[in-house]
Design a protein around this motif. Structure first.
Motif, PDB file in Angstrom:
ATOM      1  N   TRP A   1       5.689   2.117   6.880  1.00  0.00           N
ATOM      2  CA  TRP A   1       5.129   3.471   6.964  1.00  0.00           C
ATOM      3  C   TRP A   1       4.810   4.018   5.580  1.00  0.00           C
ATOM      4  N   ASP A   2       5.817   3.948   4.723  1.00  0.00           N
ATOM      5  CA  ASP A   2       5.637   4.530   3.383  1.00  0.00           C
ATOM      6  C   ASP A   2       4.557   3.795   2.603  1.00  0.00           C
ATOM      7  N   THR A   3       4.605   2.460   2.658  1.00  0.00           N
ATOM      8  CA  THR A   3       3.668   1.678   1.859  1.00  0.00           C
ATOM      9  C   THR A   3       2.236   1.886   2.330  1.00  0.00           C
ATOM     10  N   MET A   4       2.056   1.852   3.640  1.00  0.00           N
ATOM     11  CA  MET A   4       0.687   1.973   4.131  1.00  0.00           C
ATOM     12  C   MET A   4       0.163   3.396   4.011  1.00  0.00           C
ATOM     13  N   SER A   5       1.061   4.373   4.167  1.00  0.00           N
ATOM     14  CA  SER A   5       0.576   5.751   4.034  1.00  0.00           C
ATOM     15  C   SER A   5       0.150   6.045   2.601  1.00  0.00           C
ATOM     16  N   ALA A   6       0.752   5.308   1.671  1.00  0.00           N
ATOM     17  CA  ALA A   6       0.427   5.573   0.265  1.00  0.00           C
ATOM     18  C   ALA A   6      -0.969   5.074  -0.093  1.00  0.00           C
ATOM     19  N   TYR A   7      -1.450   4.049   0.656  1.00  0.00           N
ATOM     20  CA  TYR A   7      -2.716   3.440   0.267  1.00  0.00           C
ATOM     21  C   TYR A   7      -3.874   4.421   0.400  1.00  0.00           C
ATOM     22  N   GLY A   8      -4.694   4.420  -0.608  1.00  0.00           N
ATOM     23  CA  GLY A   8      -5.927   5.183  -0.536  1.00  0.00           C
ATOM     24  C   GLY A   8      -5.766   6.674  -0.717  1.00  0.00           C
ATOM     25  N   GLN A   9      -4.559   7.100  -1.087  1.00  0.00           N
ATOM     26  CA  GLN A   9      -4.428   8.530  -1.380  1.00  0.00           C
ATOM     27  C   GLN A   9      -5.273   8.884  -2.600  1.00  0.00           C
ATOM     28  N   LEU A  10      -5.460   7.868  -3.450  1.00  0.00           N
ATOM     29  CA  LEU A  10      -6.382   8.039  -4.570  1.00  0.00           C
ATOM     30  C   LEU A  10      -7.463   6.963  -4.473  1.00  0.00           C
ATOM     31  N   THR A  11      -8.680   7.333  -4.810  1.00  0.00           N
ATOM     32  CA  THR A  11      -9.747   6.335  -4.755  1.00  0.00           C
ATOM     33  C   THR A  11     -10.536   6.338  -6.056  1.00  0.00           C
ATOM     34  N   LEU A  12     -11.094   5.181  -6.360  1.00  0.00           N
ATOM     35  CA  LEU A  12     -11.984   5.056  -7.520  1.00  0.00           C
ATOM     36  C   LEU A  12     -13.407   4.882  -7.000  1.00  0.00           C
ATOM     37  N   ASP A  13     -14.320   5.691  -7.517  1.00  0.00           N
ATOM     38  CA  ASP A  13     -15.721   5.560  -7.116  1.00  0.00           C
ATOM     39  C   ASP A  13     -16.605   5.543  -8.355  1.00  0.00           C
TER      40      ASP A  13
END
Lengths: 548, 470
Positions: free
Chosen positions: A86-98
């Motif tokens: 839960w924690d690991t997957m929820s953390a993904y993509g909270q920040l993005t590089l464009d």
């Protein structure tokens, strides 16, 4: 028996099967976990943050994964594992590089305090625009690396401008890709991320996958390889299997020019004249704009090369490797600098389909002559290892062993040069050690490949990625038994597809310190799914080997 | 006691009050007519349900006690106290009686009891549950992350027993295990627990002050059931009962430890059995923990340093979670503002004393997988062989699939203590799903020769055998 899945702690998933190892493994397991051990009726998967992020990158939510996993588990999932997913997957993509105009990169999303600190420190941010900042492209690698280390998995959505070059090449008619190689190439080309890893076992033709990607993208390419032998191998494949013009391919070091396709070894990049000097070759290499960078054997990539990888962040990146496990535990650096895994296939799967030859492993216990044994027992601990390794009875056993394989191309490996030399003179076969000249080495390898030499002895130099396609018997006279990688490499030597059954023998003085050390190796090989037999030298080798 | 018995024995004034209260159409002066009318009314389920639903009294904790009690007869002092202590006056008690739910009856020695007619107790329970439910918040779907410990506690009890059996566990002068042993146990346990903080700890069992909550329960249970003894020399040992323990079906073991929990924790928390019973009815679906606490607050009492919230969270919800009764979703693990829980299937079986408690897991004898890397995977939580298994192995990891490892040291120790490795290997093979891997077999045999009692003779054999064959 239907595979039964058990979860343990926060990272281990065990699957018990009744033999058919690749059968019906629920796909959710291979999505979020790495197969780390295969043994009798049991497969062990390890949950990886990187794989969880990867799943999230492909659009899965933590809830999806938890539900799917709970459905296949035989008992309730440990809370620690649920929480971790839960924690690991929820953390993904909270920040993005464009990508942003003027060569800048926009970092945006939900900022934690830690993330803000990191971006201030490494991105030299002058101004915040709402919840986003603009940083220069050159800082990206370091920022990504720092973010990943702090468990902030940023999503890299930057686009890469691949410089079109005049490279025109395609496969020659005789070159044929195996289905899994084509799948790997397609997976890389279709990946949304600018960089990816492809994980294939030793001997399964990673080079061809690399060449396939190169031909598809058709741009200036830097290929980073572990050693010169390896570079030669790549060059040969490019020459023999593709229509690329020979002048477009060069090995950096042999020439100072940068060809459209340039091969370079780890050691060349890392070499310095003096301690304080900067890596001068690194700077030379960076003068050219590379559209594609291929890292061969990325699990061995030395740490100083992470800097190169960091500076080459604006290219498409391909990492080729047999294993994601690094002895130094820096898997996360590889993920952040190169990218997530986009394709993998287990060793045994290829073996079953006949792409790799099955290997059987034997440990032969060699007894002592009385004189050497008392010498061994009297010796201080640090002397014991060389004495056990050089037990002269091993040579007799070796000789008997080879008689059972009169026609097999044979490699003999060892740690101590003097005992190898004795073996060489006894068997009358050539030997390659550290002092052998490069030209001589190449000649011997070629002759071995062509079958003119049947038996070749290698000292530790044998432990590198050299393609010796025809070896089907490997005898290890002595080894350090220390590193899992070393074992994988040695086995990789004989894993290449060939019509014969391959055999791997290790000679161990018994009783001695070697017996204990061999336990480690035994465990590793067994965990990788190889049958392992322990023999006494007195055993009738013939019956045991042919009919276990 | 059925309603007919209650009504026949009741005072006519009470019967009149009931008839007035429920507006029964009958002459108030004839006891016979009154009895007829009341019985006629109360034997109609519709009447009972309607009246129960209309009653505004269910908030009163006394009713819950009466409805959920295993008895239907209560001493009058107790009933007066139930209604009085909570602020009801005598007048009100007359009103209570006029409802017709409880009746005064005479004991064998002339003492007064109050009884609830047996056919009214269950409908009243339903009415109270409906009333409670209306105050609780529920959710339909499973939360993504939640604790479900199922049979973990008995597995960890076995781990504890095996540890005591196979290691020397010394006790301090105050009779507790040394910290090193405690830490080792906590590390081996499937459910992690921290050492307790240095605070006053008492009231929840014999060794509660020495160990963290869950370990303390496991230890006290083992002690009270005679599975372990604290020997005079300051050493902890297992008994023959501990060996026999592994043969009991897992759910039966779980039931015993659950009952032990109720017995121990009801001393500081007298209403615990009631609370647990209520939970069966209100927590079938996921329910917000704090709303349940609010509804049950009259029964949850603080205990010395434990506030009502502490008691609720740490002594009830958390312990029921450890006992496999509740599945619990923590607020910190999810995106929720509250803790949620639900009664598990196992919990229902334990609480209802289901026949299903008889072992429903299929138990073959092939419970092991011996791995060539010297590990043994065990798929069964219970088997008599588990006791023997520990002789030559170390527990590496516990869980639904536990792992034991054969190590040279462990094998040597056991051989030196005189255990028979070859016989053990035969047993191992007979319980194993697969044949013993060749490398494991030869290594064990080698160790048996090296460290066994006949080691010296055998060792000379090893030295001479290669020469003979040469």
């Amino acid at each position: 028996m239907f595979p039964v899945v058990y979860a343990r702690g926060d990272r281990t998933l065990l699957v018990t099967t009744d033999g058919d190892k690749a059968a019906d493994i629920p796909s959710v397991l291979t999505d979020i976990a790495e197969l780390v051990r295969v043994s009798d009726q049991v497969l062990e998967f390890e949950l990886r943050d990187e794989s969880l992020w990867q799943s999230a990158a492909l659009g899965k939510t933590a809830n999806d994964v938890l539900q799917q996993l709970k459905n296949v588990l035989s008992a309730p999932m440990p809370h620690a594992m649920q929480k971790r997913i839960w924690d690991t997957m929820s953390a993904y993509g909270q920040l993005t590089l464009d990508s942003a105009p003027q060569g800048l990169v926009r970092v945006s999303g939900t900022w934690s305090a830690a993330a803000k600190d990191l971006i201030q420190k490494y991105g030299r941010v002058a101004q915040w625009h709402n919840q986003s900042v603009y940083i220069e492209r050159t800082f990206i690698s370091q920022i990504k690396q720092e973010f990943f280390h702090n468990n902030i998995p940023v999503q890299d959505r930057t686009t890469v401008e691949v410089p079109r070059s005049a490279l025109c090449g395609r496969w020659k008619a005789h070159a044929a890709l195996r289905p899994y190689q084509q799948e790997a190439i397609d997976a890389f080309l279709n990946s949304p991320e600018p960089g990816n890893l492809i994980v294939l076992p030793c001997g399964s033709g990673k080079t061809l996958v690399g060449v396939g990607v190169l031909l598809s993208i058709s741009t200036t390419t830097l290929i980073v390889v572990p050693n010169r032998e390896c570079a030669r191998q790549w060059k040969k494949t490019l020459h023999d299997d593709t229509t690329l013009a020979p002048e477009t391919i060069g090995v950096y070091g042999e020439t100072k020019n940068l060809s459209p396709i340039t091969l370079v070894t780890y050691s060349t990049i890392c070499s310095k004249r003096t301690q304080d000097e900067t890596f001068r070759h690194l700077e030379n290499l960076l003068q050219k704009e590379w559209g594609l960078v291929i890292y061969d054997e990325v699990h061995q990539l030395p740490a100083p090369l992470f800097r190169l990888a960091a500076l080459l962040c604006s290219s498409r990146r391909l990492g080729l490797t047999a294993t994601l496990v690094r002895e130094d535990g820096r898997e996360r650096d590889v993920y952040s600098l190169i990218g997530p895994k986009c394709y993998s296939i287990p060793w045994r799967h290829l073996e079953r389909n006949g792409f790799l030859s099955p290997v059987r492993c034997f440990e032969v216990r060699v007894s002592w002559n009385r004189v050497e044994q008392s010498e061994y027992e009297a010796a201080p601990l640090r002397q014991k290892h060389p004495l056990a390794a050089k037990n002269p009875r091993k040579l007799a056993v070796l000789k008997r062993l080879l008689q059972h394989f009169p026609r097999d191309p044979t490699l003999i490996l060892g740690q101590y040069v003097d005992s190898l030399r004795m073996a060489a003179s006894m068997l009358g076969c050539p030997m390659i050690s550290g002092s052998t000249k490069a030209t001589e080495r190449s000649r011997l390898y070629d002759e071995f490949r062509s079958g003119n030499i049947q038996t070749l002895i290698l000292s530790r130099v044998g432990n590198t990625a050299i393609d010796l396609p025809s070896a089907s018997l490997l005898v290890q006279l002595s080894g350090l038994f220390s590193s899992r990688q070393e074992e994988a490499q040695r086995l990789g030597r004989i894993l290449r597809p060939c019509e014969r059954k391959a055999h791997f023998f290790t000679l161990v003085s018994h009783p001695s310190i070697e017996t204990d050390m061999a336990l480690h190796r035994q465990r590793f090989l067994v965990e990788q799914g190889y049958p392992y037999h322990v023999l006494d030298e007195a055993d009738e080798l013939n019956t045991v080997i042919r009919h276990p | 006691m059925r309603i007919a018995d209650c009504v026949v024995n009741a005072d006519v004034r009470i019967l009149q009050a009931i008839a007035r209260r429920h507006q029964l159409h009958c002459p108030l002066y004839s006891k016979h007519e009154l009895i007829q009318a009341i019985l006629y009314a109360f034997q109609s389920p519709t009447f009972v349900e309607t009246k129960l639903r209309e009653s505004k009294q269910w908030e009163h904790p006394a009713w819950m006690r009466i409805a959920f009690s295993p008895n239907i007869k209560f001493p009058s002092e107790e009933v007066y106290a139930l209604f009085q202590v909570q602020g009801f006056r005598d007048v009100a008690f007359q009103e209570v009686l006029s409802e017709g739910w409880i009746y005064p009856v005479c004991g064998r020695f002339g003492e007064t009891f109050f009884a609830i007619p047996s056919e009214l107790q269950m409908p009243m329970r339903h009415a109270i549950v409906d009333f409670l439910r209306s105050k609780l918040s529920y959710r339909e779907d499973d939360p993504p992350v939640f604790h479900e410990e199922e049979l973990c506690i008995i597995r960890d009890l076995s781990v504890f027993l095996a540890y005591v059996r196979n290691h020397e566990v010394l006790l301090t002068t105050t009779g507790s295990m040394y910290k090193r042993s405690v830490l080792k146990l906590l590390e081996l346990f499937e459910i992690a627990e921290d050492l307790p903080e240095e605070t006053w700890r008492f009231g929840y069992g014999r060794r509660f002050h020495d160990y963290p909550d869950r370990l303390a329960l496991i230890y006290d249970f083992a002690y009270h059931h005679g599975l372990i003894v604290e020997e005079n020399g300051g050493k902890l040992c297992t008994t023959s009962a501990a060996d026999a323990w592994e043969s009991i079906p897992p759910k039966e073991r779980q039931r015993r430890i659950f009952q032990f929990y109720i017995r121990v924790y009801r001393r500081p928390l007298p209403r615990l059995p009631l609370i647990v019973k209520v939970l069966i009815d209100v927590a079938e679906t996921w329910v917000a923990s704090d709303t349940v606490l609010d509804a049950l607050r009259p029964y949850v009492q603080s205990f010395h340093y434990d506030t009502v919230e502490d008691v609720w969270e740490r002594r009830i919800v958390k312990m029921l979670r450890h006992l496999g009764v509740l599945r619990v979703a923590e607020k910190s693990s999810n995106d929720y503002a509250a803790q949620w829980f639900q009664i598990s299937k196992l919990g229902l079986q334990l609480l209802l004393g289901d026949a299903a408690l008889a072992d429903d897991t299929e138990r073959g004898d092939r419970i092991l997988l011996v791995q060539p890397n010297f590990e043994i995977l065990v798929t069964a939580a219970n088997h008599p062989f588990m006791v023997e298994l520990g002789r030559f192995t170390e527990l590496k990891e516990s869980g639904s699939l536990s792992t034991f490892r054969m190590t040279e040291n462990r094998v040597r120790e056991s051989l030196e203590q005189g255990h028979d490795l070859l016989r053990w290997m035969d047993q191992l093979a007979s319980f194993s799903n697969n044949a013993l891997p060749g490398n494991v077999e030869s290594m064990l045999k080698y160790w048996a020769r090296l460290y066994g009692s006949t080691a010296t003779e055998e060792r000379s054999d090893i030295e001479t055998s290669p020469a003979e064959t040469q």
